[in-house]
Motif scaffolding. Structure first.
Motif, short mmCIF file in Angstrom:
data_model
loop_
_atom_site.label_atom_id
_atom_site.label_comp_id
_atom_site.label_asym_id
_atom_site.label_seq_id
_atom_site.Cartn_x
_atom_site.Cartn_y
_atom_site.Cartn_z
N HIS A 185 2.99 1.96 6.15
CA HIS A 185 2.51 2.53 4.88
C HIS A 185 2.17 4.02 5.04
O HIS A 185 1.02 4.43 4.85
CB HIS A 185 1.28 1.78 4.39
N VAL A 215 -0.69 0.04 9.60
CA VAL A 215 -0.87 0.85 8.40
C VAL A 215 -0.11 2.17 8.53
O VAL A 215 0.63 2.56 7.62
CB VAL A 215 -2.36 1.10 8.10
N TRP A 223 -2.51 9.42 2.03
CA TRP A 223 -3.52 9.40 0.98
C TRP A 223 -4.92 9.32 1.61
O TRP A 223 -5.84 10.02 1.18
CB TRP A 223 -3.29 8.21 0.03
N CYS A 224 -5.08 8.46 2.61
CA CYS A 224 -6.38 8.33 3.28
C CYS A 224 -6.81 9.64 3.94
O CYS A 224 -8.00 9.97 3.95
CB CYS A 224 -6.34 7.21 4.31
N LEU A 228 -4.35 4.81 -6.86
CA LEU A 228 -5.45 5.32 -6.02
C LEU A 228 -5.79 6.76 -6.37
O LEU A 228 -6.97 7.13 -6.40
CB LEU A 228 -5.09 5.19 -4.54
N VAL A 270 1.14 2.26 -6.30
CA VAL A 270 -0.18 2.01 -5.71
C VAL A 270 -0.87 3.33 -5.38
O VAL A 270 -2.05 3.51 -5.67
CB VAL A 270 -0.05 1.10 -4.46
N ILE A 271 -0.13 4.26 -4.82
CA ILE A 271 -0.71 5.58 -4.51
C ILE A 271 -1.11 6.29 -5.80
O ILE A 271 -2.18 6.91 -5.86
CB ILE A 271 0.28 6.43 -3.68
N LEU A 314 0.79 -1.24 0.00
CA LEU A 314 0.00 0.00 0.00
C LEU A 314 0.82 1.28 0.00
O LEU A 314 0.34 2.32 -0.43
CB LEU A 314 -0.96 0.01 1.20
N GLY A 315 2.05 1.22 0.48
CA GLY A 315 2.86 2.43 0.54
C GLY A 315 3.66 2.71 -0.71
O GLY A 315 4.34 3.73 -0.79
N ARG A 327 2.68 6.63 3.22
CA ARG A 327 2.10 7.26 2.02
C ARG A 327 0.61 6.96 1.92
O ARG A 327 -0.19 7.82 1.57
CB ARG A 327 2.80 6.75 0.75
N PHE A 328 0.26 5.72 2.20
CA PHE A 328 -1.14 5.34 2.14
C PHE A 328 -1.94 6.04 3.23
O PHE A 328 -3.05 6.52 2.99
CB PHE A 328 -1.30 3.81 2.27
#
Length: 174
Positions: free
Chosen positions: A92, A88, A98-99, A68, A64-65, A59-60, A94-95
């Motif tokens: 992760h 998380v 992003w969230c 997304l 993937v980012i 996810l990181g 970066r994820f």
């Protein structure tokens, strides 16, 4: 056909999604990358990402980012379901960022009462699913089959109802 033409055609081709039984950590992480990469081009309005803690998901990763980011737009929803979200933020970042940025698209529930590996490792969409059947050996099934999708969605809804809101995008402090 020139090299430039074949490159252009490859870039415009939709991302192929795996189908059938897969085994191994590399197969799992590649399938996650492919699914996130395909999300925007396939116009999936809803994504479910489900796992015990997402510790071994990619996810990181920048790709993937980027996937997304390409997927995120008005009307899209991401549901995250985990037993524990603590990994998380640490594994992760970066994820997690992003969230926070896209918090209006993200819903997250934790199910801390679940036993380890009781929650299925899943990517669910309206047209394709990935389910990790054995997280230790990373055996998984990817499928476009409607019956599998419906049954998996019903199981995920049950887990969602048992959970509680978690993984807040921001921490309020006084």
């Amino acid at each position: 056909m020139s090299d430039a033409e074949s490159t252009d055609n490859a870039e415009s081709a939709p991302v192929e999604l795996p189908e059938g039984r897969l085994v191994g950590r590399v197969a799992f992480t590649d399938a996650v990358r492919q699914a996130i990469g395909a999300a925007a081009s396939r116009g999936w309005p809803m994504l479910w990402l489900v796992d015990d803690d997402f510790a071994d998901w990619p996810l990181g990763e920048r790709a993937v980012i980027a996937g997304l980011n390409a997927w995120a737009q008005r009307g899209r929803r991401l549901r995250l379901l985990a037993r524990d979200f603590s990994a998380v933020r640490s594994l992760h970042p970066r994820f997690a960022t992003w969230c926070t940025t896209w918090s209006h698209l993200v819903e997250a529930h934790a199910v801390p009462q679940a036993s380890p590996h009781e929650l299925p490792g899943v990517i669910w969409t309206a047209s394709w699913t990935l389910e990790r059947l054995d997280p230790v050996r990373s055996s998984l099934v990817a499928s476009h089959a409607p019956e599998r999708r419906v049954a998996l969605h019903e199981r995920l809804d049950e887990w969602w109802m048992k959970g509680r809101p978690a993984f807040a995008p921001t921490t309020l402090g006084l």
